[in-house]
Design a protein around this motif. Structure first.
Motif, PDB file in Angstrom:
ATOM      1  N   ARG A 104       0.826  -1.201   0.000  1.00 21.71           N
ATOM      2  CA  ARG A 104       0.000   0.000   0.000  1.00 21.71           C
ATOM      3  C   ARG A 104       0.865   1.257   0.000  1.00 21.71           C
ATOM      4  NH1 ARG A 104      -4.330   0.801   4.688  1.00 21.71           N
ATOM      5  NH2 ARG A 104      -5.469   2.533   3.793  1.00 21.71           N
ATOM      6  N   LEU A 105       1.930   1.254   0.851  1.00 26.57           N
ATOM      7  CA  LEU A 105       2.849   2.397   0.900  1.00 26.57           C
ATOM      8  C   LEU A 105       3.592   2.546  -0.436  1.00 26.57           C
ATOM      9  CD1 LEU A 105       4.351   2.211   4.485  1.00 26.57           C
ATOM     10  CD2 LEU A 105       2.806   3.950   3.582  1.00 26.57           C
ATOM     11  N   GLN A 106       3.992   1.442  -1.008  1.00 27.94           N
ATOM     12  CA  GLN A 106       4.702   1.491  -2.289  1.00 27.94           C
ATOM     13  C   GLN A 106       3.781   2.045  -3.388  1.00 27.94           C
ATOM     14  OE1 GLN A 106       6.504  -2.180  -3.458  1.00 27.94           O
ATOM     15  NE2 GLN A 106       7.588  -1.262  -5.180  1.00 27.94           N
ATOM     16  N   LYS A 107       2.539   1.657  -3.351  1.00 28.09           N
ATOM     17  CA  LYS A 107       1.580   2.144  -4.345  1.00 28.09           C
ATOM     18  C   LYS A 107       1.356   3.651  -4.165  1.00 28.09           C
ATOM     19  CE  LYS A 107      -2.973   1.173  -6.199  1.00 28.09           C
ATOM     20  NZ  LYS A 107      -4.202   0.424  -6.092  1.00 28.09           N
ATOM     21  N   LEU A 108       1.269   4.100  -2.885  1.00 27.59           N
ATOM     22  CA  LEU A 108       1.110   5.513  -2.585  1.00 27.59           C
ATOM     23  C   LEU A 108       2.319   6.300  -3.074  1.00 27.59           C
ATOM     24  CD1 LEU A 108      -0.668   7.673  -1.169  1.00 27.59           C
ATOM     25  CD2 LEU A 108       0.612   7.182   0.919  1.00 27.59           C
ATOM     26  N   TRP A 109       3.490   5.756  -2.866  1.00 32.36           N
ATOM     27  CA  TRP A 109       4.741   6.409  -3.282  1.00 32.36           C
ATOM     28  C   TRP A 109       4.806   6.513  -4.811  1.00 32.36           C
ATOM     29  CZ3 TRP A 109       8.261   9.479  -1.439  1.00 32.36           C
ATOM     30  CH2 TRP A 109       9.478   9.628  -2.097  1.00 32.36           C
ATOM     31  N   GLU A 110       4.462   5.463  -5.470  1.00 33.76           N
ATOM     32  CA  GLU A 110       4.532   5.459  -6.935  1.00 33.76           C
ATOM     33  C   GLU A 110       3.444   6.335  -7.565  1.00 33.76           C
ATOM     34  OE1 GLU A 110       4.396   1.329  -7.928  1.00 33.76           O
ATOM     35  OE2 GLU A 110       6.496   1.023  -7.350  1.00 33.76           O
ATOM     36  N   SER A 111       2.380   6.604  -6.822  1.00 29.63           N
ATOM     37  CA  SER A 111       1.321   7.457  -7.369  1.00 29.63           C
ATOM     38  C   SER A 111       1.729   8.936  -7.369  1.00 29.63           C
ATOM     39  CB  SER A 111       0.031   7.260  -6.580  1.00 29.63           C
ATOM     40  OG  SER A 111       0.159   7.810  -5.281  1.00 29.63           O
TER      41      SER A 111
END
Length: 163
Positions: free
Chosen positions: A4-11
């Motif tokens: 979830r954090l990685q997805k937030l970062w990549e967004s």
């Protein structure tokens, strides 16, 4: 959670990522400087207290050495004179003999004295003199008289035992 954090970062856009990383580095550097400053301040305060504690330790050590020296000294020999005679002569020598109403020997090492009207300061000085001669005030009853500074006293003295 990690995904979830990685997805937030990549967004985030690359520009937002640079700003977030820069802010994190600045906040981290400020926290580090704050930590270093408070540590330095605490070190300075502790350095001042260390010198005071060292001085106290030296004073305690010298007091301990003095106590050991005094304890190692042989005790003064017990006077061979009668305690009643010795107290009577000390009272006469200091001028308190005129106020001495009665002196009774209660044994070889105990005497009771009764003073009628004596200056309290002179009484205290006399007791200190007797203590220097290893005669200890055991009990006392002191009554103030109407004249300021004068008292009547009934006291019992004992000869200190050799240790």
């Amino acid at each position: 959670m990690k995904a979830r954090l990685q997805k937030l970062w990549e967004s985030r856009s690359p520009r937002d990522r640079v700003i977030i990383v820069t802010l994190a580095v600045v906040v981290g550097a400020m926290l580090y400087l704050l930590l270093v400053q408070s540590a330095n301040q605490a070190r300075t305060q502790l350095g001042a207290s260390v010198s005071v504690l060292r001085a106290q330790a030296l004073r305690l050590e010298s007091d301990a050495n003095e106590l050991a020296r005094v304890r190692a000294m042989p005790s003064p020999p017990t006077p061979q004179s009668d305690l009643r005679t010795q107290i009577q002569s000390q009272a006469n020598a200091t001028g308190l003999g005129r106020a001495l109403l009665r002196i009774d020997a209660r044994g070889a090492d105990q005497v009771q004295v009764v003073f009628g009207s004596v200056p309290f300061a002179d009484w205290l000085a006399w007791v200190a003199t007797l203590q220097e001669q290893r005669i200890r005030l055991d009990t006392s009853r002191i009554e103030a008289l109407t004249t300021p500074g004068l008292v009547s006293i009934t006291a019992t003295f004992t000869r200190a035992k050799a240790q």
